[in-house]
Design a protein around this motif. Structure first.
Motif, PDB file in Angstrom:
ATOM      1  N   GLU A  73       0.871  -1.182   0.000  1.00  0.00           N
ATOM      2  CA  GLU A  73       0.000   0.000   0.000  1.00  0.00           C
ATOM      3  C   GLU A  73       0.900   1.221   0.000  1.00  0.00           C
ATOM      4  O   GLU A  73       1.607   1.480   0.980  1.00  0.00           O
ATOM      5  CB  GLU A  73      -0.913  -0.009   1.228  1.00  0.00           C
ATOM      6  CG  GLU A  73      -1.883   1.152   1.272  1.00  0.00           C
ATOM      7  CD  GLU A  73      -2.812   1.077   2.478  1.00  0.00           C
ATOM      8  OE1 GLU A  73      -2.377   1.512   3.566  1.00  0.00           O
ATOM      9  OE2 GLU A  73      -3.939   0.585   2.333  1.00  0.00           O
ATOM     10  N   ILE A  74       0.888   1.965  -1.086  1.00  0.00           N
ATOM     11  CA  ILE A  74       1.829   3.076  -1.240  1.00  0.00           C
ATOM     12  C   ILE A  74       1.238   4.373  -0.692  1.00  0.00           C
ATOM     13  O   ILE A  74       0.129   4.776  -1.078  1.00  0.00           O
ATOM     14  CB  ILE A  74       2.203   3.267  -2.719  1.00  0.00           C
ATOM     15  CG1 ILE A  74       2.949   2.033  -3.235  1.00  0.00           C
ATOM     16  CG2 ILE A  74       3.059   4.524  -2.908  1.00  0.00           C
ATOM     17  CD1 ILE A  74       3.257   2.097  -4.723  1.00  0.00           C
ATOM     18  N   VAL A  75       1.997   5.006   0.196  1.00  0.00           N
ATOM     19  CA  VAL A  75       1.665   6.348   0.694  1.00  0.00           C
ATOM     20  C   VAL A  75       2.763   7.285   0.211  1.00  0.00           C
ATOM     21  O   VAL A  75       3.921   7.151   0.602  1.00  0.00           O
ATOM     22  CB  VAL A  75       1.562   6.375   2.230  1.00  0.00           C
ATOM     23  CG1 VAL A  75       1.308   7.802   2.717  1.00  0.00           C
ATOM     24  CG2 VAL A  75       0.453   5.441   2.706  1.00  0.00           C
ATOM     25  N   LEU A  76       2.392   8.207  -0.649  1.00  0.00           N
ATOM     26  CA  LEU A  76       3.337   9.179  -1.203  1.00  0.00           C
ATOM     27  C   LEU A  76       3.357  10.419  -0.317  1.00  0.00           C
ATOM     28  O   LEU A  76       2.306  11.001  -0.036  1.00  0.00           O
ATOM     29  CB  LEU A  76       2.905   9.593  -2.603  1.00  0.00           C
ATOM     30  CG  LEU A  76       3.475   8.862  -3.813  1.00  0.00           C
ATOM     31  CD1 LEU A  76       2.840   9.427  -5.090  1.00  0.00           C
ATOM     32  CD2 LEU A  76       4.980   9.014  -3.876  1.00  0.00           C
ATOM     33  N   VAL A  77       4.540  10.840   0.095  1.00  0.00           N
ATOM     34  CA  VAL A  77       4.680  12.009   0.968  1.00  0.00           C
ATOM     35  C   VAL A  77       5.524  13.047   0.242  1.00  0.00           C
ATOM     36  O   VAL A  77       6.667  12.782  -0.143  1.00  0.00           O
ATOM     37  CB  VAL A  77       5.352  11.631   2.304  1.00  0.00           C
ATOM     38  CG1 VAL A  77       5.491  12.860   3.200  1.00  0.00           C
ATOM     39  CG2 VAL A  77       4.563  10.531   3.006  1.00  0.00           C
ATOM     40  N   GLY A  78       4.960  14.234   0.059  1.00  0.00           N
ATOM     41  CA  GLY A  78       5.692  15.324  -0.575  1.00  0.00           C
ATOM     42  C   GLY A  78       5.864  16.483   0.371  1.00  0.00           C
ATOM     43  O   GLY A  78       4.880  17.016   0.893  1.00  0.00           O
ATOM     44  N   ALA A  98      -2.281   4.654  -2.523  1.00  0.00           N
ATOM     45  CA  ALA A  98      -3.330   4.588  -1.498  1.00  0.00           C
ATOM     46  C   ALA A  98      -3.630   5.960  -0.907  1.00  0.00           C
ATOM     47  O   ALA A  98      -4.773   6.255  -0.552  1.00  0.00           O
ATOM     48  CB  ALA A  98      -2.900   3.642  -0.377  1.00  0.00           C
ATOM     49  N   ARG A  99      -2.611   6.803  -0.798  1.00  0.00           N
ATOM     50  CA  ARG A  99      -2.814   8.124  -0.183  1.00  0.00           C
ATOM     51  C   ARG A  99      -1.629   9.024  -0.524  1.00  0.00           C
ATOM     52  O   ARG A  99      -0.494   8.559  -0.667  1.00  0.00           O
ATOM     53  CB  ARG A  99      -2.976   8.017   1.334  1.00  0.00           C
ATOM     54  CG  ARG A  99      -3.276   9.350   2.042  1.00  0.00           C
ATOM     55  CD  ARG A  99      -3.683   9.131   3.496  1.00  0.00           C
ATOM     56  NE  ARG A  99      -4.934   8.373   3.588  1.00  0.00           N
ATOM     57  CZ  ARG A  99      -6.133   8.923   3.585  1.00  0.00           C
ATOM     58  NH1 ARG A  99      -6.263  10.247   3.498  1.00  0.00           N
ATOM     59  NH2 ARG A  99      -7.210   8.174   3.670  1.00  0.00           N
ATOM     60  N   ILE A 100      -1.926  10.319  -0.639  1.00  0.00           N
ATOM     61  CA  ILE A 100      -0.893  11.353  -0.783  1.00  0.00           C
ATOM     62  C   ILE A 100      -0.902  12.200   0.477  1.00  0.00           C
ATOM     63  O   ILE A 100      -1.971  12.625   0.948  1.00  0.00           O
ATOM     64  CB  ILE A 100      -1.150  12.242  -2.007  1.00  0.00           C
ATOM     65  CG1 ILE A 100      -1.105  11.415  -3.287  1.00  0.00           C
ATOM     66  CG2 ILE A 100      -0.129  13.382  -2.069  1.00  0.00           C
ATOM     67  CD1 ILE A 100      -1.589  12.174  -4.505  1.00  0.00           C
ATOM     68  N   VAL A 101       0.271  12.442   1.033  1.00  0.00           N
ATOM     69  CA  VAL A 101       0.399  13.297   2.212  1.00  0.00           C
ATOM     70  C   VAL A 101       1.120  14.577   1.808  1.00  0.00           C
ATOM     71  O   VAL A 101       2.259  14.533   1.318  1.00  0.00           O
ATOM     72  CB  VAL A 101       1.174  12.596   3.345  1.00  0.00           C
ATOM     73  CG1 VAL A 101       1.335  13.537   4.539  1.00  0.00           C
ATOM     74  CG2 VAL A 101       0.447  11.323   3.765  1.00  0.00           C
ATOM     75  N   TYR A 102       0.432  15.690   2.000  1.00  0.00           N
ATOM     76  CA  TYR A 102       1.022  17.012   1.783  1.00  0.00           C
ATOM     77  C   TYR A 102       1.704  17.411   3.090  1.00  0.00           C
ATOM     78  O   TYR A 102       1.035  17.752   4.073  1.00  0.00           O
ATOM     79  CB  TYR A 102      -0.056  18.036   1.473  1.00  0.00           C
ATOM     80  CG  TYR A 102      -0.737  17.919   0.130  1.00  0.00           C
ATOM     81  CD1 TYR A 102      -0.653  18.960  -0.786  1.00  0.00           C
ATOM     82  CD2 TYR A 102      -1.502  16.808  -0.213  1.00  0.00           C
ATOM     83  CE1 TYR A 102      -1.304  18.895  -2.011  1.00  0.00           C
ATOM     84  CE2 TYR A 102      -2.146  16.732  -1.436  1.00  0.00           C
ATOM     85  CZ  TYR A 102      -2.049  17.780  -2.322  1.00  0.00           C
ATOM     86  OH  TYR A 102      -2.706  17.707  -3.537  1.00  0.00           O
ATOM     87  N   LEU A 103       3.018  17.405   3.122  1.00  0.00           N
ATOM     88  CA  LEU A 103       3.759  17.734   4.340  1.00  0.00           C
ATOM     89  C   LEU A 103       4.196  19.195   4.292  1.00  0.00           C
ATOM     90  O   LEU A 103       5.148  19.557   3.593  1.00  0.00           O
ATOM     91  CB  LEU A 103       4.962  16.805   4.496  1.00  0.00           C
ATOM     92  CG  LEU A 103       5.873  17.066   5.704  1.00  0.00           C
ATOM     93  CD1 LEU A 103       5.081  17.077   7.012  1.00  0.00           C
ATOM     94  CD2 LEU A 103       6.977  16.027   5.763  1.00  0.00           C
ATOM     95  N   GLY A 197      -3.411  16.368   4.823  1.00  0.00           N
ATOM     96  CA  GLY A 197      -2.519  17.497   5.004  1.00  0.00           C
ATOM     97  C   GLY A 197      -1.879  17.458   6.376  1.00  0.00           C
ATOM     98  O   GLY A 197      -2.560  17.232   7.372  1.00  0.00           O
ATOM     99  N   VAL A 198      -0.563  17.639   6.439  1.00  0.00           N
ATOM    100  CA  VAL A 198       0.155  17.769   7.710  1.00  0.00           C
ATOM    101  C   VAL A 198       0.612  19.212   7.822  1.00  0.00           C
ATOM    102  O   VAL A 198       1.388  19.693   6.987  1.00  0.00           O
ATOM    103  CB  VAL A 198       1.348  16.801   7.800  1.00  0.00           C
ATOM    104  CG1 VAL A 198       2.118  17.040   9.098  1.00  0.00           C
ATOM    105  CG2 VAL A 198       0.866  15.359   7.728  1.00  0.00           C
ATOM    106  N   LEU A 199       0.118  19.904   8.825  1.00  0.00           N
ATOM    107  CA  LEU A 199       0.376  21.326   9.024  1.00  0.00           C
ATOM    108  C   LEU A 199       1.461  21.518  10.073  1.00  0.00           C
ATOM    109  O   LEU A 199       1.326  21.012  11.187  1.00  0.00           O
ATOM    110  CB  LEU A 199      -0.895  22.043   9.475  1.00  0.00           C
ATOM    111  CG  LEU A 199      -2.153  21.794   8.637  1.00  0.00           C
ATOM    112  CD1 LEU A 199      -3.372  22.374   9.335  1.00  0.00           C
ATOM    113  CD2 LEU A 199      -1.993  22.377   7.250  1.00  0.00           C
ATOM    114  N   CYS A 200       2.508  22.225   9.735  1.00  0.00           N
ATOM    115  CA  CYS A 200       3.537  22.594  10.704  1.00  0.00           C
ATOM    116  C   CYS A 200       3.171  23.970  11.246  1.00  0.00           C
ATOM    117  O   CYS A 200       3.332  24.978  10.555  1.00  0.00           O
ATOM    118  CB  CYS A 200       4.914  22.592  10.052  1.00  0.00           C
ATOM    119  SG  CYS A 200       5.452  20.952   9.542  1.00  0.00           S
TER     120      CYS A 200
END
Length: 509
Positions: A73-78, A98-103, A197-200
């Motif tokens: 299961e691929i999770v792409l993190v950019g 499977a999911r894209i994570v906007y870091l 979305g991951v918010l810093c």
């Protein structure tokens, strides 16, 4: 088995993920870090023009290698710039992701280059100048990496030690200009891939602030709310893989499972927080509307002193009702009018963080029109700023006119936020307060303020103490940003009474 494919941002490569990858692996996940061409991957061939498509191909190669394995299961993190090649690749392999994570990344759109996501306008201009000088629209040129003390132009360095900054600088590589200038091309297939979305929050807004923006009508965020996109927060700056790798690993695992906070979409049955009733029961007052200003008039012919309430933002141009009709501002205006002072609400054109010039001009014009009204004592004026209106304060702290008796601010932003890219702007109250002299300042501070805004307030108070500025701080226990309609507690009501009392004492004294 979850496989995280991690793509780093500008100037950086796989090395930044070392500690985060180790944590993810220890938790049972597999990790692949993408080595982008000229950024930790293969060197560019002589004469090769490295562009965004080159990096999309780099990401595709890793996706295809992982997808060839069964049960993955691929999770792409950019991260940062990395979200652009991530989206370009995911658009072509949507069924494998499977999911894209906007870091801590922007929201790229089809046909828009990555340069548009760089917040600092001067940086964008520098890139374009370098591209023009290359003679080939920058396709073969490159942008040198930041010096050690210049990384903050690309995002908040909160949480990075000196040693980490040294390492980041030592391993940084020049960014090929073509990667920033070539437009992203999307067919639309990527729209079907779940995203998180991951918010810093040391670099930009957190979930609570995003919800406020949804409520006031930000179209992009409203679409994310309607799509039920989950968000997670990290209380750090723009490089969490270096400042808090363990926490980032935990967050990515939660993101992979679909966890996170979802924004609440606009709903006719739900009153947005900024349109809920003012926390004080304030009687109605006569109101006159002229242009972009409303005057709430006290009893008697006057002339009366006046308080102008300056709303925050950015507020979308299409927001209805407009800010001068929001309960917080009308509540304060009616409240002071009941105490013998003209209350003024106004609309200004702060629709984006690049609009401070025009918004400040709107406020200055409103001040002059109010002062020219024969019912107003032109020598007794207060300006009271809210939230994102705070940077406009700088205009009035610098050589304040004698008729300005006080400046007040509720939960203000008192320095440009890192994600704005406005570090050199004149709309910087921290820098302006040393010129305020003995002008009284009343600062209403929310105890539960977001970290990014609270940091600007503390920076302001530190500078105010250094230069001996005349500041009174009124704290709102357990208060949040916009507490007047969010937190109708006895403590919040007492804070409003204290703030109004402090301002009027200086206005009438």
């Amino acid at each position: 088995m979850t496989v995280f494919i991690l793509v780093a941002g500008a100037f950086t490569g796989p090395h930044v993920w070392r500690d985060t990858a180790a944590r993810l692996t220890a938790d049972g996940a597999e990790v692949r870090t993408v080595a982008l061409t000229a950024l930790g991957g293969r060197p560019a061939d002589p004469g090769e023009a490295v562009d965004l498509e080159t990096h999309v191909a780099d990401v595709l190669a890793v996706i295809d290698a992982v997808a060839a394995e069964t049960g993955c299961e691929i999770v792409l993190v950019g991260h940062d710039y990395g979200i652009h090649p991530v989206l370009g690749a995911a658009d072509r392999r949507a069924g494998a992701i499977a999911r894209i994570v906007y870091l801590d990344a922007g929201m790229p759109r089809d046909g828009v280059p990555a340069l548009a996501a760089v917040p600092d306008q001067r940086l964008r201009e520098e890139v374009m100048e370098r591209a023009a000088g290359s003679g080939e629209r920058g396709t073969g040129g490159e942008l040198p990496p930041p010096a050690r003390d210049a990384w903050s132009r690309w995002g908040s360095t909160a949480g990075l030690s000196g040693a980490v900054l040294d390492g980041l600088t030592a391993l940084a590589a020049p960014q090929p200009l073509g990667t920033l200038l070539q437009p992203l091309r999307l067919t639309g297939a990527v729209a079907d891939v779940p995203v998180t979305g991951v918010l810093c929050t040391g670099n930009g807004p957190g979930v609570e602030m995003l919800q406020i923006l949804v409520d006031v009508g930000d179209p992009a965020l409203r679409s994310l709310a309607e799509a039920r996109v989950p968000f997670l927060e990290l209380p750090t700056g723009h490089w969490p893989m270096l400042s808090c790798p363990a926490a980032l690993a935990e967050t990515l695992i939660e993101a992979a499972s679909g966890g996170g906070h979802r924004l609440t979409a606009a709903d006719a049955s739900r009153t947005p927080a900024h349109l809920r009733p003012f926390l004080l029961d304030v009687p109605e007052r006569p109101r006159e509307r002229t242009g972009n200003t409303d005057l709430y008039l006290p009893d008697g012919p006057g002339p009366h002193p006046a308080v102008l309430f300056v709303h925050g933002g950015p507020v979308p141009a299409e927001a209805r009702p407009t800010p001068r009709d929001w309960p917080t501002l009308t509540g304060y205006a009616r409240h002071v009018a009941g105490q013998g002072v003209v209350g003024v609400t106004l609309d200004h054109r702060l629709h984006a963080v690049t609009d401070y010039e025009v918004a400040a001009a709107d406020v200055a014009d409103a001040v002059e029109r109010v002062r020219a009204d024969p019912r107003v004592d032109a020598d007794r004026i207060v300006l009271w700023f809210f939230s994102g209106g705070g940077p406009i304060m700088a205009e009035w702290l610098t050589d304040p006119p004698p008729w300005l008796r006080c400046v007040a601010a509720n939960y203000p932003i008192l320095a440009p936020l890192p994600s704005w890219g406005l570090g050199d702007t004149r709309f910087h109250p921290v820098r302006a307060v040393s010129r305020a002299g003995r002008l009284p300042l009343v600062l209403v501070r929310a105890e539960r303020e977001s970290a990014e805004i609270a940091a600007t307030v503390e920076e302001f108070l530190t500078e105010a103490a250094r230069c001996g500025a005349n500041v009174e701080v009124i704290d709102v226990p357990e208060g949040r940003h916009g507490f007047e309609t969010l937190d109708p507690t006895d403590g919040a009501r007492e804070a409003v009474h204290r703030a109004v009392g402090a301002v009027l004492a200086r206005l009438k004294g």
